[in-house]
Design a protein around this motif. Sequence first.
Motif, PDB file in Angstrom:
ATOM      1  N   VAL A   1      -3.286   9.818   3.333  1.00  0.00           N
ATOM      2  CA  VAL A   1      -1.832   9.653   3.423  1.00  0.00           C
ATOM      3  C   VAL A   1      -1.432   9.068   4.773  1.00  0.00           C
ATOM      4  O   VAL A   1      -0.646   8.110   4.848  1.00  0.00           O
ATOM      5  N   ILE A   2      -1.970   9.618   5.853  1.00  0.00           N
ATOM      6  CA  ILE A   2      -1.623   9.142   7.200  1.00  0.00           C
ATOM      7  C   ILE A   2      -2.119   7.714   7.411  1.00  0.00           C
ATOM      8  O   ILE A   2      -1.412   6.865   7.961  1.00  0.00           O
ATOM      9  N   LEU A   3      -3.343   7.430   6.946  1.00  0.00           N
ATOM     10  CA  LEU A   3      -3.925   6.099   7.108  1.00  0.00           C
ATOM     11  C   LEU A   3      -3.086   5.037   6.405  1.00  0.00           C
ATOM     12  O   LEU A   3      -2.959   3.904   6.892  1.00  0.00           O
ATOM     13  N   PHE A   4      -2.487   5.402   5.281  1.00  0.00           N
ATOM     14  CA  PHE A   4      -1.689   4.441   4.511  1.00  0.00           C
ATOM     15  C   PHE A   4      -0.239   4.402   4.979  1.00  0.00           C
ATOM     16  O   PHE A   4       0.340   3.327   5.177  1.00  0.00           O
TER      17      PHE A   4
ATOM     18  N   ASP B   1       2.790  -6.540  13.560  1.00  0.00           N
ATOM     19  CA  ASP B   1       2.918  -6.294  12.121  1.00  0.00           C
ATOM     20  C   ASP B   1       1.663  -6.700  11.362  1.00  0.00           C
ATOM     21  O   ASP B   1       1.235  -6.015  10.426  1.00  0.00           O
ATOM     22  N   LYS B   2       1.072  -7.833  11.753  1.00  0.00           N
ATOM     23  CA  LYS B   2      -0.110  -8.322  11.044  1.00  0.00           C
ATOM     24  C   LYS B   2      -1.281  -7.361  11.197  1.00  0.00           C
ATOM     25  O   LYS B   2      -2.043  -7.138  10.250  1.00  0.00           O
ATOM     26  N   VAL B   3      -1.414  -6.786  12.377  1.00  0.00           N
ATOM     27  CA  VAL B   3      -2.498  -5.824  12.625  1.00  0.00           C
ATOM     28  C   VAL B   3      -2.264  -4.552  11.826  1.00  0.00           C
ATOM     29  O   VAL B   3      -3.182  -4.026  11.178  1.00  0.00           O
ATOM     30  N   PHE B   4      -1.024  -4.047  11.843  1.00  0.00           N
ATOM     31  CA  PHE B   4      -0.709  -2.830  11.095  1.00  0.00           C
ATOM     32  C   PHE B   4      -0.844  -3.054   9.588  1.00  0.00           C
ATOM     33  O   PHE B   4      -1.253  -2.144   8.856  1.00  0.00           O
ATOM     34  N   ALA B   5      -0.505  -4.265   9.133  1.00  0.00           N
ATOM     35  CA  ALA B   5      -0.624  -4.567   7.702  1.00  0.00           C
ATOM     36  C   ALA B   5      -2.074  -4.522   7.235  1.00  0.00           C
ATOM     37  O   ALA B   5      -2.348  -4.212   6.071  1.00  0.00           O
ATOM     38  N   LEU B   6      -3.003  -4.822   8.143  1.00  0.00           N
ATOM     39  CA  LEU B   6      -4.422  -4.748   7.785  1.00  0.00           C
ATOM     40  C   LEU B   6      -4.824  -3.341   7.362  1.00  0.00           C
ATOM     41  O   LEU B   6      -5.706  -3.156   6.527  1.00  0.00           O
ATOM     42  N   PHE B   7      -4.143  -2.335   7.931  1.00  0.00           N
ATOM     43  CA  PHE B   7      -4.501  -0.952   7.628  1.00  0.00           C
ATOM     44  C   PHE B   7      -4.226  -0.610   6.166  1.00  0.00           C
ATOM     45  O   PHE B   7      -5.043   0.036   5.512  1.00  0.00           O
ATOM     46  N   TYR B   8      -3.053  -1.027   5.643  1.00  0.00           N
ATOM     47  CA  TYR B   8      -2.766  -0.643   4.265  1.00  0.00           C
ATOM     48  C   TYR B   8      -3.211  -1.678   3.237  1.00  0.00           C
ATOM     49  O   TYR B   8      -3.226  -1.384   2.034  1.00  0.00           O
TER      50      TYR B   8
ATOM     51  N   PRO C   1      -7.876   0.970   1.738  1.00  0.00           N
ATOM     52  CA  PRO C   1      -8.655   0.883   0.496  1.00  0.00           C
ATOM     53  C   PRO C   1     -10.165   0.969   0.720  1.00  0.00           C
ATOM     54  O   PRO C   1     -10.894   1.401  -0.176  1.00  0.00           O
ATOM     55  N   MET C   2     -10.636   0.559   1.906  1.00  0.00           N
ATOM     56  CA  MET C   2     -12.071   0.635   2.195  1.00  0.00           C
ATOM     57  C   MET C   2     -12.506   2.064   2.522  1.00  0.00           C
ATOM     58  O   MET C   2     -13.569   2.520   2.099  1.00  0.00           O
ATOM     59  N   PHE C   3     -11.669   2.792   3.270  1.00  0.00           N
ATOM     60  CA  PHE C   3     -12.050   4.133   3.699  1.00  0.00           C
ATOM     61  C   PHE C   3     -11.744   5.218   2.664  1.00  0.00           C
ATOM     62  O   PHE C   3     -12.331   6.303   2.721  1.00  0.00           O
ATOM     63  N   ASN C   4     -10.827   4.965   1.746  1.00  0.00           N
ATOM     64  CA  ASN C   4     -10.476   5.976   0.737  1.00  0.00           C
ATOM     65  C   ASN C   4     -11.692   6.517  -0.017  1.00  0.00           C
ATOM     66  O   ASN C   4     -11.841   7.738  -0.154  1.00  0.00           O
ATOM     67  N   PRO C   5     -12.588   5.652  -0.529  1.00  0.00           N
ATOM     68  CA  PRO C   5     -13.768   6.193  -1.224  1.00  0.00           C
ATOM     69  C   PRO C   5     -14.629   7.070  -0.326  1.00  0.00           C
ATOM     70  O   PRO C   5     -15.131   8.110  -0.767  1.00  0.00           O
ATOM     71  N   LEU C   6     -14.804   6.666   0.939  1.00  0.00           N
ATOM     72  CA  LEU C   6     -15.604   7.466   1.871  1.00  0.00           C
ATOM     73  C   LEU C   6     -14.960   8.816   2.130  1.00  0.00           C
ATOM     74  O   LEU C   6     -15.624   9.856   2.109  1.00  0.00           O
ATOM     75  N   ILE C   7     -13.658   8.796   2.350  1.00  0.00           N
ATOM     76  CA  ILE C   7     -12.934  10.034   2.670  1.00  0.00           C
ATOM     77  C   ILE C   7     -13.002  11.012   1.504  1.00  0.00           C
ATOM     78  O   ILE C   7     -13.233  12.210   1.685  1.00  0.00           O
TER      79      ILE C   7
END
Length: 309
Positions: free
Chosen positions: A245-248, A266-273, A278-284
Amino acid sequence: MGNRNNVTVFILLGLSQNKNVEILCFILFSFCYVAIWMGNLLIMISITCSPLINQPMYFFLNCLSLSDLSYTSTVTPKLLIDLLAERKTISYSNCMTQLFILHFLGGIEIFILTGMAYDRYVAICRPLHYTVIMSRQRCNTIITACCTGAFLHSASQFLLTIFLPFCGPNEIDHYFCDVYPLLKLACTDTYRIGILVIVDSGLIALLAFVILMASYFLILYTIRAYPAESRAKALSTCSSHVTVVILFFAPVLFIYIRPAATLPEDKVFALFYTIIAPMFNPLIYTLRNMEMKDAMKKIWFRHLFLEGK
Protein backbone atom coordinates in the motif's frame (compact mmCIF):
# COMPACT_ATOMS: atom_id res chain seq x y z
CA MET A 1 -13.00 20.00 -31.61
CA GLY A 2 -10.95 19.48 -34.78
CA ASN A 3 -10.81 23.25 -35.48
CA ARG A 4 -9.47 23.96 -32.02
CA ASN A 5 -6.95 21.11 -31.95
CA ASN A 6 -3.90 21.54 -34.19
CA VAL A 7 -1.83 18.82 -32.51
CA THR A 8 -1.97 15.31 -33.98
CA VAL A 9 1.27 14.00 -32.48
CA PHE A 10 2.91 14.54 -29.09
CA ILE A 11 6.63 14.35 -28.42
CA LEU A 12 7.55 12.55 -25.19
CA LEU A 13 10.67 13.99 -23.57
CA GLY A 14 11.14 10.76 -21.61
CA LEU A 15 13.25 10.18 -18.52
CA SER A 16 16.47 11.78 -19.72
CA GLN A 17 18.06 13.57 -22.65
CA ASN A 18 21.40 11.80 -22.03
CA LYS A 19 21.84 8.81 -24.36
CA ASN A 20 24.09 6.91 -21.94
CA VAL A 21 21.51 7.30 -19.17
CA GLU A 22 18.78 6.09 -21.55
CA ILE A 23 20.76 2.96 -22.44
CA LEU A 24 21.32 2.26 -18.74
CA CYS A 25 17.60 2.77 -18.07
CA PHE A 26 16.73 0.46 -20.96
CA ILE A 27 18.82 -2.38 -19.49
CA LEU A 28 17.48 -1.78 -15.97
CA PHE A 29 13.79 -1.52 -16.93
CA SER A 30 14.04 -4.46 -19.35
CA PHE A 31 15.15 -6.57 -16.39
CA CYS A 32 12.32 -5.09 -14.28
CA TYR A 33 9.70 -5.83 -16.94
CA VAL A 34 10.82 -9.45 -17.28
CA ALA A 35 10.78 -9.76 -13.46
CA ILE A 36 7.24 -8.30 -13.36
CA TRP A 37 5.99 -10.88 -15.84
CA MET A 38 7.76 -13.80 -14.20
CA GLY A 39 6.75 -12.86 -10.63
CA ASN A 40 3.12 -12.07 -11.32
CA LEU A 41 2.60 -15.04 -13.65
CA LEU A 42 4.14 -17.27 -10.98
CA ILE A 43 1.64 -15.99 -8.42
CA MET A 44 -1.34 -16.26 -10.79
CA ILE A 45 -0.51 -19.83 -11.87
CA SER A 46 0.29 -20.94 -8.30
CA ILE A 47 -3.02 -19.58 -6.98
CA THR A 48 -5.21 -20.66 -9.90
CA CYS A 49 -3.85 -24.22 -9.91
CA SER A 50 -4.14 -24.73 -6.14
CA PRO A 51 -6.92 -24.69 -3.51
CA LEU A 52 -5.76 -21.17 -2.56
CA ILE A 53 -8.02 -19.77 -5.28
CA ASN A 54 -10.99 -20.62 -3.02
CA GLN A 55 -9.69 -18.32 -0.28
CA PRO A 56 -10.77 -14.66 -0.65
CA MET A 57 -7.32 -13.24 0.19
CA TYR A 58 -5.67 -15.20 -2.63
CA PHE A 59 -8.58 -14.59 -4.98
CA PHE A 60 -7.92 -10.85 -4.56
CA LEU A 61 -4.14 -11.37 -4.82
CA ASN A 62 -4.69 -13.18 -8.12
CA CYS A 63 -6.73 -10.21 -9.39
CA LEU A 64 -4.05 -7.80 -8.13
CA SER A 65 -1.32 -9.66 -10.03
CA LEU A 66 -3.39 -9.53 -13.24
CA SER A 67 -3.97 -5.82 -12.65
CA ASP A 68 -0.23 -5.25 -12.06
CA LEU A 69 0.67 -7.02 -15.31
CA SER A 70 -1.89 -5.10 -17.33
CA TYR A 71 -1.07 -1.77 -15.70
CA THR A 72 2.67 -1.88 -16.25
CA SER A 73 2.21 -3.22 -19.80
CA THR A 74 0.32 -0.03 -20.66
CA VAL A 75 3.48 2.01 -20.05
CA THR A 76 6.66 -0.07 -19.94
CA PRO A 77 6.87 -1.46 -23.52
CA LYS A 78 6.47 2.04 -24.97
CA LEU A 79 9.04 3.37 -22.48
CA LEU A 80 11.58 0.70 -23.51
CA ILE A 81 11.09 1.45 -27.22
CA ASP A 82 11.44 5.19 -26.64
CA LEU A 83 14.64 4.77 -24.61
CA LEU A 84 16.35 3.52 -27.79
CA ALA A 85 14.54 5.86 -30.20
CA GLU A 86 15.93 9.14 -31.46
CA ARG A 87 12.49 10.71 -31.62
CA LYS A 88 9.90 9.73 -29.02
CA THR A 89 6.40 10.36 -30.37
CA ILE A 90 2.85 9.25 -29.64
CA SER A 91 -0.23 10.09 -31.69
CA TYR A 92 -3.05 12.12 -30.17
CA SER A 93 -5.47 9.17 -30.28
CA ASN A 94 -2.93 6.76 -28.77
CA CYS A 95 -2.14 9.31 -26.08
CA MET A 96 -5.80 9.58 -25.07
CA THR A 97 -6.18 5.80 -25.18
CA GLN A 98 -3.14 5.32 -22.95
CA LEU A 99 -4.45 7.90 -20.49
CA PHE A 100 -7.84 6.15 -20.26
CA ILE A 101 -6.41 2.62 -19.84
CA LEU A 102 -3.77 3.78 -17.36
CA HIS A 103 -6.30 5.43 -15.06
CA PHE A 104 -8.74 2.54 -15.46
CA LEU A 105 -6.17 -0.08 -14.42
CA GLY A 106 -4.72 2.20 -11.75
CA GLY A 107 -8.20 2.68 -10.31
CA ILE A 108 -8.75 -1.08 -10.27
CA GLU A 109 -5.50 -1.52 -8.36
CA ILE A 110 -6.45 1.07 -5.75
CA PHE A 111 -9.88 -0.46 -5.21
CA ILE A 112 -8.54 -4.04 -5.10
CA LEU A 113 -6.05 -3.03 -2.41
CA THR A 114 -8.99 -1.56 -0.48
CA GLY A 115 -10.93 -4.80 -0.96
CA MET A 116 -7.96 -6.79 0.32
CA ALA A 117 -7.83 -4.61 3.44
CA TYR A 118 -11.54 -5.23 4.02
CA ASP A 119 -10.95 -8.97 3.66
CA ARG A 120 -8.16 -8.91 6.28
CA TYR A 121 -10.31 -6.80 8.60
CA VAL A 122 -13.18 -9.30 8.44
CA ALA A 123 -10.82 -12.29 8.78
CA ILE A 124 -9.14 -10.93 11.91
CA CYS A 125 -11.81 -8.82 13.57
CA ARG A 126 -14.87 -10.99 12.76
CA PRO A 127 -13.43 -14.49 12.27
CA LEU A 128 -16.63 -16.37 13.18
CA HIS A 129 -18.56 -14.64 10.39
CA TYR A 130 -15.72 -14.61 7.85
CA THR A 131 -16.90 -17.43 5.56
CA VAL A 132 -20.42 -15.99 5.44
CA ILE A 133 -19.35 -12.37 4.83
CA MET A 134 -16.55 -13.15 2.35
CA SER A 135 -18.42 -15.66 0.20
CA ARG A 136 -17.39 -16.13 -3.43
CA GLN A 137 -20.44 -14.14 -4.50
CA ARG A 138 -19.34 -11.26 -2.24
CA CYS A 139 -15.79 -11.44 -3.63
CA ASN A 140 -17.09 -11.32 -7.21
CA THR A 141 -19.29 -8.36 -6.26
CA ILE A 142 -16.29 -6.52 -4.80
CA ILE A 143 -14.24 -7.09 -7.98
CA THR A 144 -17.17 -5.91 -10.11
CA ALA A 145 -17.46 -2.79 -7.94
CA CYS A 146 -13.69 -2.22 -8.33
CA CYS A 147 -13.95 -2.35 -12.12
CA THR A 148 -17.06 -0.14 -12.18
CA GLY A 149 -15.50 2.48 -9.90
CA ALA A 150 -12.27 2.43 -11.92
CA PHE A 151 -14.22 2.88 -15.18
CA LEU A 152 -16.12 5.88 -13.82
CA HIS A 153 -12.88 7.43 -12.56
CA SER A 154 -11.06 6.83 -15.84
CA ALA A 155 -13.98 8.04 -17.95
CA SER A 156 -14.11 11.31 -16.01
CA GLN A 157 -10.35 11.85 -16.46
CA PHE A 158 -10.69 11.09 -20.15
CA LEU A 159 -13.61 13.47 -20.62
CA LEU A 160 -11.77 16.24 -18.76
CA THR A 161 -8.86 15.88 -21.20
CA ILE A 162 -10.38 14.92 -24.56
CA PHE A 163 -12.10 18.28 -25.08
CA LEU A 164 -9.03 20.38 -24.27
CA PRO A 165 -7.65 22.36 -27.22
CA PHE A 166 -3.98 21.73 -28.05
CA CYS A 167 -2.53 24.39 -30.32
CA GLY A 168 1.17 23.78 -29.62
CA PRO A 169 3.76 23.23 -28.27
CA ASN A 170 3.38 19.47 -28.30
CA GLU A 171 6.23 18.29 -26.02
CA ILE A 172 5.09 16.23 -23.00
CA ASP A 173 7.66 16.32 -20.20
CA HIS A 174 7.01 12.72 -19.21
CA TYR A 175 7.45 9.16 -20.49
CA PHE A 176 3.70 8.52 -20.84
CA CYS A 177 0.49 10.50 -21.32
CA ASP A 178 -1.05 11.73 -18.08
CA VAL A 179 -3.49 14.46 -17.16
CA TYR A 180 -1.19 17.04 -15.55
CA PRO A 181 1.41 17.16 -18.36
CA LEU A 182 -1.45 17.49 -20.88
CA LEU A 183 -3.09 20.30 -18.89
CA LYS A 184 0.22 22.16 -19.12
CA LEU A 185 0.06 22.00 -22.94
CA ALA A 186 -3.59 23.00 -23.35
CA CYS A 187 -4.09 26.47 -24.87
CA THR A 188 -6.87 27.43 -22.47
CA ASP A 189 -7.34 28.17 -18.79
CA THR A 190 -7.17 24.78 -17.01
CA TYR A 191 -7.48 25.96 -13.39
CA ARG A 192 -10.99 24.55 -12.86
CA ILE A 193 -10.14 21.32 -14.65
CA GLY A 194 -7.08 21.00 -12.42
CA ILE A 195 -9.31 21.27 -9.34
CA LEU A 196 -11.59 18.54 -10.74
CA VAL A 197 -8.56 16.31 -11.36
CA ILE A 198 -7.48 16.75 -7.73
CA VAL A 199 -10.98 15.80 -6.56
CA ASP A 200 -11.24 12.85 -8.95
CA SER A 201 -7.71 11.45 -8.56
CA GLY A 202 -6.07 12.94 -5.50
CA LEU A 203 -8.97 12.80 -3.07
CA ILE A 204 -10.03 9.32 -4.20
CA ALA A 205 -6.49 8.05 -3.62
CA LEU A 206 -6.30 9.87 -0.28
CA LEU A 207 -9.67 8.51 0.86
CA ALA A 208 -8.69 4.97 -0.12
CA PHE A 209 -5.36 5.35 1.69
CA VAL A 210 -7.05 6.62 4.87
CA ILE A 211 -9.55 3.72 4.78
CA LEU A 212 -6.70 1.26 4.29
CA MET A 213 -4.65 2.64 7.17
CA ALA A 214 -7.72 2.81 9.45
CA SER A 215 -8.54 -0.83 8.75
CA TYR A 216 -5.01 -1.93 9.57
CA PHE A 217 -4.99 0.11 12.79
CA LEU A 218 -8.25 -1.63 13.78
CA ILE A 219 -6.61 -4.96 13.02
CA LEU A 220 -3.59 -4.09 15.16
CA TYR A 221 -5.89 -3.06 17.99
CA THR A 222 -7.87 -6.31 17.71
CA ILE A 223 -4.89 -8.70 17.68
CA ARG A 224 -3.49 -7.35 20.95
CA ALA A 225 -5.47 -10.03 22.81
CA TYR A 226 -4.49 -12.85 20.42
CA PRO A 227 -2.02 -15.61 21.39
CA ALA A 228 1.56 -14.93 20.31
CA GLU A 229 1.50 -17.38 17.37
CA SER A 230 -1.79 -16.06 15.94
CA ARG A 231 -0.63 -12.47 16.46
CA ALA A 232 2.62 -13.14 14.59
CA LYS A 233 0.75 -14.68 11.64
CA ALA A 234 -1.70 -11.78 11.44
CA LEU A 235 1.13 -9.23 11.68
CA SER A 236 3.09 -10.98 8.93
CA THR A 237 0.13 -10.93 6.55
CA CYS A 238 -0.84 -7.35 7.32
CA SER A 239 2.72 -6.03 7.13
CA SER A 240 2.97 -7.39 3.58
CA HIS A 241 -0.23 -5.57 2.64
CA VAL A 242 0.86 -2.32 4.30
CA THR A 243 4.23 -2.42 2.48
CA VAL A 244 2.47 -2.77 -0.89
CA VAL A 245 0.00 0.00 0.00
CA ILE A 246 2.73 2.48 0.96
CA LEU A 247 4.88 1.60 -2.07
CA PHE A 248 1.94 2.30 -4.39
CA PHE A 249 0.09 5.13 -2.65
CA ALA A 250 2.97 7.37 -1.53
CA PRO A 251 4.04 8.41 -5.07
CA VAL A 252 0.41 8.55 -6.29
CA LEU A 253 -0.52 10.97 -3.50
CA PHE A 254 2.62 13.05 -4.13
CA ILE A 255 1.59 13.59 -7.76
CA TYR A 256 -2.20 13.89 -7.61
CA ILE A 257 -3.05 15.49 -4.25
CA ARG A 258 -1.38 18.81 -5.03
CA PRO A 259 -2.60 21.61 -7.36
CA ALA A 260 -2.23 20.93 -11.08
CA ALA A 261 1.47 21.31 -11.84
CA THR A 262 4.30 19.20 -13.22
CA LEU A 263 7.59 18.79 -11.38
CA PRO A 264 10.82 17.13 -12.57
CA GLU A 265 10.44 14.63 -9.72
CA ASP A 266 7.08 13.42 -11.07
CA LYS A 267 8.73 11.10 -13.59
CA VAL A 268 10.82 9.44 -10.89
CA PHE A 269 7.84 9.02 -8.55
CA ALA A 270 5.73 7.66 -11.42
CA LEU A 271 8.28 4.87 -11.87
CA PHE A 272 7.31 3.58 -8.43
CA TYR A 273 3.67 2.87 -9.26
CA THR A 274 4.17 1.92 -12.93
CA ILE A 275 7.23 -0.36 -12.62
CA ILE A 276 8.73 -0.68 -9.11
CA ALA A 277 5.54 -1.62 -7.20
CA PRO A 278 4.36 -4.23 -9.75
CA MET A 279 7.85 -5.78 -9.62
CA PHE A 280 8.10 -5.95 -5.83
CA ASN A 281 4.49 -7.01 -5.11
CA PRO A 282 5.13 -10.71 -5.91
CA LEU A 283 8.26 -10.71 -3.73
CA ILE A 284 6.51 -8.99 -0.84
CA TYR A 285 3.51 -11.34 -0.91
CA THR A 286 5.46 -14.59 -1.37
CA LEU A 287 8.53 -14.14 0.83
CA ARG A 288 6.41 -13.39 3.91
CA ASN A 289 3.61 -15.86 3.20
CA MET A 290 4.08 -19.55 4.03
CA GLU A 291 0.86 -20.63 2.28
CA MET A 292 2.01 -19.08 -1.00
CA LYS A 293 5.46 -20.65 -0.69
CA ASP A 294 3.95 -24.07 0.07
CA ALA A 295 1.55 -23.79 -2.88
CA MET A 296 4.40 -22.86 -5.21
CA LYS A 297 6.53 -25.77 -4.01
CA LYS A 298 3.71 -28.29 -4.48
CA ILE A 299 2.72 -27.05 -7.94
CA TRP A 300 6.15 -26.46 -9.44
CA PHE A 301 7.88 -29.44 -7.81
CA ARG A 302 5.02 -31.70 -8.95
CA HIS A 303 5.27 -30.23 -12.44
CA LEU A 304 9.03 -30.79 -12.60
CA PHE A 305 8.64 -34.31 -11.19
CA LEU A 306 6.00 -35.26 -13.78
CA GLU A 307 8.07 -33.68 -16.54
CA GLY A 308 11.08 -35.67 -15.39
CA LYS A 309 9.11 -38.90 -15.63
